[in-house]
Design a protein around this motif. Structure first.
Motif, PDB file in Angstrom:
ATOM      1  N   ALA A  13      29.552  -5.113 -31.197  1.00 36.68           N
ATOM      2  CA  ALA A  13      30.497  -6.002 -31.624  1.00 36.68           C
ATOM      3  C   ALA A  13      31.561  -5.181 -30.851  1.00 36.68           C
ATOM      4  CB  ALA A  13      30.211  -6.331 -32.645  1.00 36.68           C
ATOM      5  N   PHE A  14      31.230  -3.575 -30.717  1.00 33.94           N
ATOM      6  CA  PHE A  14      32.773  -3.543 -30.703  1.00 33.94           C
ATOM      7  C   PHE A  14      33.303  -2.894 -29.539  1.00 33.94           C
ATOM      8  CE2 PHE A  14      31.377  -1.902 -34.949  1.00 33.94           C
ATOM      9  CZ  PHE A  14      32.182  -1.376 -35.473  1.00 33.94           C
ATOM     10  N   GLY A  15      34.796  -3.434 -28.931  1.00 29.41           N
ATOM     11  CA  GLY A  15      35.397  -3.695 -28.272  1.00 29.41           C
ATOM     12  C   GLY A  15      36.188  -2.441 -27.481  1.00 29.41           C
ATOM     13  N   ALA A  16      36.435  -2.155 -26.719  1.00 29.44           N
ATOM     14  CA  ALA A  16      36.986  -1.273 -26.270  1.00 29.44           C
ATOM     15  C   ALA A  16      38.770  -1.094 -27.183  1.00 29.44           C
ATOM     16  CB  ALA A  16      37.424  -0.852 -24.762  1.00 29.44           C
ATOM     17  N   ASP A  17      39.155  -2.121 -26.992  1.00 25.82           N
ATOM     18  CA  ASP A  17      40.720  -2.518 -27.497  1.00 25.82           C
ATOM     19  C   ASP A  17      40.747  -2.302 -29.205  1.00 25.82           C
ATOM     20  OD1 ASP A  17      42.198  -2.142 -25.459  1.00 25.82           O
ATOM     21  OD2 ASP A  17      41.475  -4.205 -25.489  1.00 25.82           O
ATOM     22  N   ASP A  18      38.951  -2.519 -30.521  1.00 28.23           N
ATOM     23  CA  ASP A  18      39.276  -2.039 -31.494  1.00 28.23           C
ATOM     24  C   ASP A  18      39.824  -1.411 -32.208  1.00 28.23           C
ATOM     25  OD1 ASP A  18      38.381  -4.598 -30.892  1.00 28.23           O
ATOM     26  OD2 ASP A  18      36.521  -4.447 -31.220  1.00 28.23           O
ATOM     27  N   ARG A  19      40.397  -0.959 -33.083  1.00 28.30           N
ATOM     28  CA  ARG A  19      40.710  -0.129 -34.174  1.00 28.30           C
ATOM     29  C   ARG A  19      39.865  -0.451 -35.349  1.00 28.30           C
ATOM     30  NH1 ARG A  19      42.018   0.750 -29.815  1.00 28.30           N
ATOM     31  NH2 ARG A  19      43.620   1.685 -28.336  1.00 28.30           N
ATOM     32  N   GLY A  20      38.939  -0.376 -35.232  1.00 26.59           N
ATOM     33  CA  GLY A  20      37.982  -1.042 -36.102  1.00 26.59           C
ATOM     34  C   GLY A  20      38.363  -2.309 -36.968  1.00 26.59           C
ATOM     35  N   LEU A  21      37.422  -2.808 -37.886  1.00 26.88           N
ATOM     36  CA  LEU A  21      36.498  -4.031 -37.270  1.00 26.88           C
ATOM     37  C   LEU A  21      35.719  -4.149 -38.896  1.00 26.88           C
ATOM     38  CD1 LEU A  21      34.613  -5.047 -34.533  1.00 26.88           C
ATOM     39  CD2 LEU A  21      36.608  -5.495 -34.806  1.00 26.88           C
ATOM     40  N   GLY A  22      36.683  -4.978 -39.565  1.00 24.62           N
ATOM     41  CA  GLY A  22      36.495  -5.563 -40.982  1.00 24.62           C
ATOM     42  C   GLY A  22      35.101  -6.395 -40.949  1.00 24.62           C
ATOM     43  N   PHE A  23      34.410  -6.418 -41.859  1.00 17.29           N
ATOM     44  CA  PHE A  23      32.815  -6.829 -42.503  1.00 17.29           C
ATOM     45  C   PHE A  23      32.935  -8.411 -41.898  1.00 17.29           C
ATOM     46  CE2 PHE A  23      29.474  -9.160 -44.898  1.00 17.29           C
ATOM     47  CZ  PHE A  23      28.624  -7.770 -44.355  1.00 17.29           C
ATOM     48  N   LEU A  60      33.209   3.080 -35.423  1.00 16.30           N
ATOM     49  CA  LEU A  60      32.300   3.509 -34.288  1.00 16.30           C
ATOM     50  C   LEU A  60      32.323   4.995 -34.728  1.00 16.30           C
ATOM     51  CD1 LEU A  60      31.674   1.407 -30.961  1.00 16.30           C
ATOM     52  CD2 LEU A  60      30.526   1.623 -33.015  1.00 16.30           C
ATOM     53  N   SER A  61      31.112   5.741 -34.310  1.00 21.47           N
ATOM     54  CA  SER A  61      31.661   7.350 -35.699  1.00 21.47           C
ATOM     55  C   SER A  61      31.526   8.042 -34.168  1.00 21.47           C
ATOM     56  CB  SER A  61      30.196   7.704 -36.274  1.00 21.47           C
ATOM     57  OG  SER A  61      29.684   7.970 -35.372  1.00 21.47           O
ATOM     58  N   GLY A  62      32.516   9.320 -34.079  1.00 27.51           N
ATOM     59  CA  GLY A  62      32.015  10.216 -33.113  1.00 27.51           C
ATOM     60  C   GLY A  62      31.449  11.118 -32.789  1.00 27.51           C
TER      61      GLY A  62
END
Length: 247
Positions: A13-23, A60-62
């Motif tokens: 669900a995380f895209g390359a441009d995302d800076r974090g996603l809310g629930f 996404l985590s390190g």
């Protein structure tokens, strides 16, 4: 869906441009039930697959990045390719890429560019359709026959006004690439970007990766750098073959 499939859906669900996603956004993108998503995101944070910021947004985590770098094929390829990519950058001072094929897409696993690098749509870890980029065409020209046939039989998405969407024209370009071992892109992935690519071939003449250099159409002349790109790809291929024979 299995638990693994649900976890995969969350990660995807995380895209390359995302800076974090809310629930709420994560639920919208995955389609998972609220209770299921709440339980899985909590477990994924505990397992270090996700990070949760102070504002409640997920990232996404390190640790995921570290796991990705352990992938044996990519790690070995990057170790071998990096000196050639750096040399290619010094020769061109334009944006240098290394990519792998996944299905009908190129995945960018390395990108080197200076302060004046072109505003190309490529990004580290990002994906682009094979038919719309020089690096993708290099991978496609030396892909197994069924892969090439499937791409040519599928609709070719238009990313820019000059994207090649005709299977006949694309087939002609791929045939030429098979003979010359070099590919070109003329503002096909984005307006103003031109590119030259070459495949990294194995002993069966199949592409295990590809190299490209991209620059702005206003100053970069891809044909002038075709020899350098081909030499870099051939050097990477020779080093990979040497490692394989000595393993």
């Amino acid at each position: 869906m299995t638990v693994i499939a649900k976890v995969s859906a969350i990660l995807d669900a995380f895209g390359a441009d995302d800076r974090g996603l809310g629930f709420a956004e994560l639920q919208r993108r995955t389609g998972l039930a609220k209770a299921t998503l709440h339980r899985l995101t909590g477990e994924m944070v505990e397992a270090r697959l996700l990070d949760r910021a102070g504002d409640g947004r997920f990232h996404l985590s390190g640790y995921l990045f570290a796991l990705g770098m352990r992938a044996s094929v990519e790690r070995s390829l990057l170790e071998v390719a990096t000196p050639f990519l750096e040399d290619l950058y010094e020769r061109t001072h334009e944006t240098v890429h290394l990519g792998l094929r996944e299905g009908a897409e190129v995945v960018y696993v390395a990108k080197i560019g200076g302060h004046r690098q072109a505003r190309a749509p490529s990004r580290l870890g990002g994906r682009m359709p094979l038919h719309a980029t020089a690096i993708g065409k290099a991978l496609l020209a030396f892909a197994p026959d069924p892969v090439r046939a499937e791409v040519l039989a599928s609709p070719l998405a238009r990313l820019a006004p000059r994207t090649v969407t005709s299977p006949l024209i694309l087939r002609r370009q791929l045939d030429e690439a098979a003979a010359t071992r070099v590919t070109f892109e003329a503002e096909e992935s984005a307006v103003g970007i031109v590119c030259v690519g070459a495949p990294v071939l194995d002993s069966d003449d199949l592409a295990v990766a590809a190299v490209s250099v991209a620059g702005p159409a206003t100053r970069f002349r891809p044909q002038q750098h075709a020899g350098s790109v081909k030499a870099a790809a051939a050097g990477i291929a020779a080093m990979l073959a040497r490692r394989k024979s000595s393993a």
